[in-house]
Design an enzyme around this catalytic site. Structure first.
Site, PDB file in Angstrom:
ATOM      1  N   SER A 328       0.802  -1.229   0.000  1.00  0.00           N
ATOM      2  CA  SER A 328       0.000   0.000   0.000  1.00  0.00           C
ATOM      3  C   SER A 328       0.833   1.275   0.000  1.00  0.00           C
ATOM      4  CB  SER A 328      -0.931  -0.002   1.216  1.00  0.00           C
ATOM      5  OG  SER A 328      -1.880  -1.039   1.097  1.00  0.00           O
ATOM      6  N   HIS A 373     -14.823   0.446   4.963  1.00  0.00           N
ATOM      7  CA  HIS A 373     -14.658   1.764   5.564  1.00  0.00           C
ATOM      8  C   HIS A 373     -15.819   2.707   5.266  1.00  0.00           C
ATOM      9  CE1 HIS A 373     -10.281   0.594   5.753  1.00  0.00           C
ATOM     10  NE2 HIS A 373     -10.422   1.162   6.936  1.00  0.00           N
TER      11      HIS A 373
END
Length: 636
Positions: A328, A373
């Site tokens: 990431s 999320h």
């Protein structure tokens, strides 16, 4: 019987026989004397100059004078590569009647081991230029020198020569960055300038020592000496002094380099730090390291085999040759590509249910947070390291535009100016896969690239360089290790520097920086504990790279895996946010989550560079405040 008696007693017959024999003897003597006098005349008159020259060569010879190798310092003048005096055992084969017998004498005299004896036999047999001394043994001790001195009369052609030998005070910490020198081998001898390297036995093998060999080496000199019948020097008749190599001042900071090595705590990994505005490499560590001094004089077989067979690969330079999925850490770069290509805006949001699905595909590409999320915009996608946002963005961009945009940041190519042996890593593309596997590119592979997985492979140096370009708001400054060569500074603008990265709206840089700042300082940031007590603004991004793939419904459990199958921990950072002075990339192999196991290392590096010594937090205290790895994959 009477006839025979008369013949023997014939005086005239005996006189004739005597005269003929005397004449023949005189003729033979005269002929031989003439031949001898003729040969003497030929040698002394006709061949006078030839034998005068040979005699002179036996009395006078020209010896090479090796130059002093240039010293290497860090940016603050701390000595990193020195030259220390040493005594070497040399052999001039042309002055030895029986090389094998001489070598046997040396073996007995110096009480050499079987391995050492084999080594000097190999070195004695290597091709050398005529009358060029062969280096048999380096760094003789006092006892060996004394034995050779006492037996000097028994060893014609054997000399003990005083020379300067390379020495690295911080060998293990600097081994991969500096490299080392070693004996010139037969292959190298073929390509070297005979005059320049006359009398030189060592050459740069790796790292800075190899890249700047031409400058560090210098130019050999000569001296004319008178010798006795045994070849011993009586007096010096003349000389041309050697030209010493140029000293080299590196961009490395020894204290920061040492800190980076200690931070890894004997773990496998790498830390690279770059000054974004100048491209100066401040630290470049690969751990574990090795003692480079062992390679200068010739490492023994058992020690070298031990280094080669070590599972931790101490000889492997992870900083420039290690290939790792970036995880990431590349999400800020993808966000920049999405903005530049018009696929996203800073305000645009997506809804994350915990996974992403391609059209007409039942497979779910999961977010590291399995329940998702919720609503995510650009800044929050970076702060919480949302996978779903970047699956969607990668799908919209496609592999062709992804490859183009990421290549512009240095991925998939060599990025530094003077780093010898750097690997280009791998930025995958349709053409690459077709050539490598003879297969088409699949949409699911684009999604893997979107979170820094799949075929994408980066080196720590590439990751630090891309972070520096981002910190510079797209301005490319090529990384370099040399700060000054002699008294001449190395220019900041270097040849073959990639073009700068430009965007339509400068505010986009601020939005990406804000997202990275929230990683370490925001209440949802994946490395929010790293930012506690920060005295400056820092932007960062964590990453966790899978070593092996999980099935769609499998859960990652580090405790059940062998240590070398666990995820790699990654973190990139730069600071201060408003005017970056340092960019850092950290990779710790098989450590787990990047937030928990790499972020505090980056924080320690930026603290050490930006703060006064008394203000730098204790590394152990920072480590204790870090979050523990939650076992999630490729997201935090």
């Amino acid at each position: 019987m009477r006839l025979r008696r008369d013949t023997l007693k014939n005086p005239q017959q005996e006189l004739r026989i005597f005269r003929s024999r005397s004449l023949l003897a005189a003729l033979v003597v005269t002929t031989l004397t003439g031949l001898l006098m003729g040969r003497l005349g030929y040698l002394q008159v006709v061949q006078h100059e030839v034998y005068t020259t040979r005699s002179e060569k036996n009395r006078v010879r020209v010896e090479p004078l090796p130059p002093t190798r240039g010293l290497i310092h860090d940016r603050n003048g701390v000595l990193l590569a020195d030259n220390r005096p040493t005594y070497n055992l040399m052999l001039i084969r042309e002055r030895v009647e029986d090389v094998d017998a001489t070598l046997r004498q040396l073996e007995e005299l110096l009480e050499l081991s079987e391995e050492e004896a084999d080594a000097i036999r190999v070195r004695a047999g290597q091709r050398q230029r005529p009358f060029q001394p062969a280096l048999l043994l380096s760094d003789l001790d006092e006892d060996q020198i004394a034995r050779l001195a006492v037996n000097r009369h028994r060893l014609p052609g054997v000399e003990v020569e005083a020379q300067l030998l390379r020495y690295y005070p911080d060998a293990e910490i600097m081994a991969h960055a500096l490299g080392y020198v070693g004996r010139i081998n037969a292959e190298e001898l073929k390509s070297l300038d005979a005059g320049r390297y006359a009398g030189t036995h060592f050459i740069g093998k790796t790292g800075v020592e190899r890249y700047y060999e031409d400058l560090l080496h210098g130019q050999a000199g000569l001296r004319k000496v008178e010798t006795n019948a045994r070849g011993r020097v009586l007096q010096e008749l003349g000389r041309t002094d050697p030209v010493p190599g140029k000293d080299l001042t590196l961009t490395l900071d020894k204290e920061l380099q040492t800190l980076a090595y200690e931070l890894l705590e004997e773990r496998r990994g790498s830390i690279v730090a770059i000054a974004p505005q100048t491209g100066e490499i401040l630290a470049m560590v690969s751990a574990p390291g090795f003692d480079s001094n062992r390679f200068v004089t010739g490492i023994d077989v058992s020690t070298y085999r031990g280094l080669q067979e070590d599972l931790d690969l101490p000889l492997f330079n992870r900083a420039i040759r290690g290939h790792y999925p970036p995880g990431s850490t590349i999400k800020p770069f993808l966000a920049l590509a999405g903005l530049a290509e018009g696929e996203i805006t800073p305000e645009e949001t997506i809804y994350d249910p915990g996974y992403f699905q391609l059209p007409n595909d039942s497979r779910r590409y999961r977010n590291w947070l399995r329940w998702g999320h919720g609503r995510v915009d650009l800044e929050r996608s970076i702060a919480v390291s949302n996978n779903t946002y970047y699956y969607s963005l990668a799908h919209e961009l496609g592999i062709d535009r992804l490859h183009e945009r990421m290549s512009a940041l240095g991925f998939g190519q060599r990025v530094a100016h003077d780093v010898q042996g750097e690997s280009p890593g791998l930025m995958p593309s349709r053409e690459w896969k077709r050539g490598r596997f003879d297969q088409p590119w699949y949409p699911g592979e684009t999604l893997s690239v979107g979170i820094g997985q799949g075929y994408w492979q980066v080196t720590p140096l590439q990751l630090a360089t891309a972070t520096a370009v981002l910190a510079n708001r797209g301005e490319w400054v090529k990384p370099r290790l040399a700060r000054r060569i002699g008294d001449e500074p190395v220019p900041v603008e270097l040849p073959e520097t990639p073009p700068d990265i430009t965007v339509e709206n400068d505010d986009w840089w601020d939005r990406i920086f804000s997202g990275m700042e929230k990683v370490v300082s925001g209440h949802e940031g994946t490395a929010r504990r790293t930012g506690e007590g920060l005295e400056y603004r820092m932007g960062g991004k964590s990453g966790t790279a899978q070593v092996f793939s999980l099935g769609q419904d499998q859960r990652y459990d580090a405790e059940e895996l062998a240590e070398r199958l666990r995820d790699h921990a990654l973190f990139v950072a730069f600071a201060p946010l408003e005017d970056p002075e340092i960019a850092v990339a950290v990779i710790v192999e098989n450590a787990g989550g990047g937030s928990a196991h790499a972020a505090h290392l980056a924080r320690a590096m930026t603290d050490a560079w930006l703060l006064e010594e008394e203000e730098v937090p204790d590394v152990d205290e920072l480590r204790e405040t870090m979050e523990t790895d939650d076992g999630s994959v490729a997201g935090n």
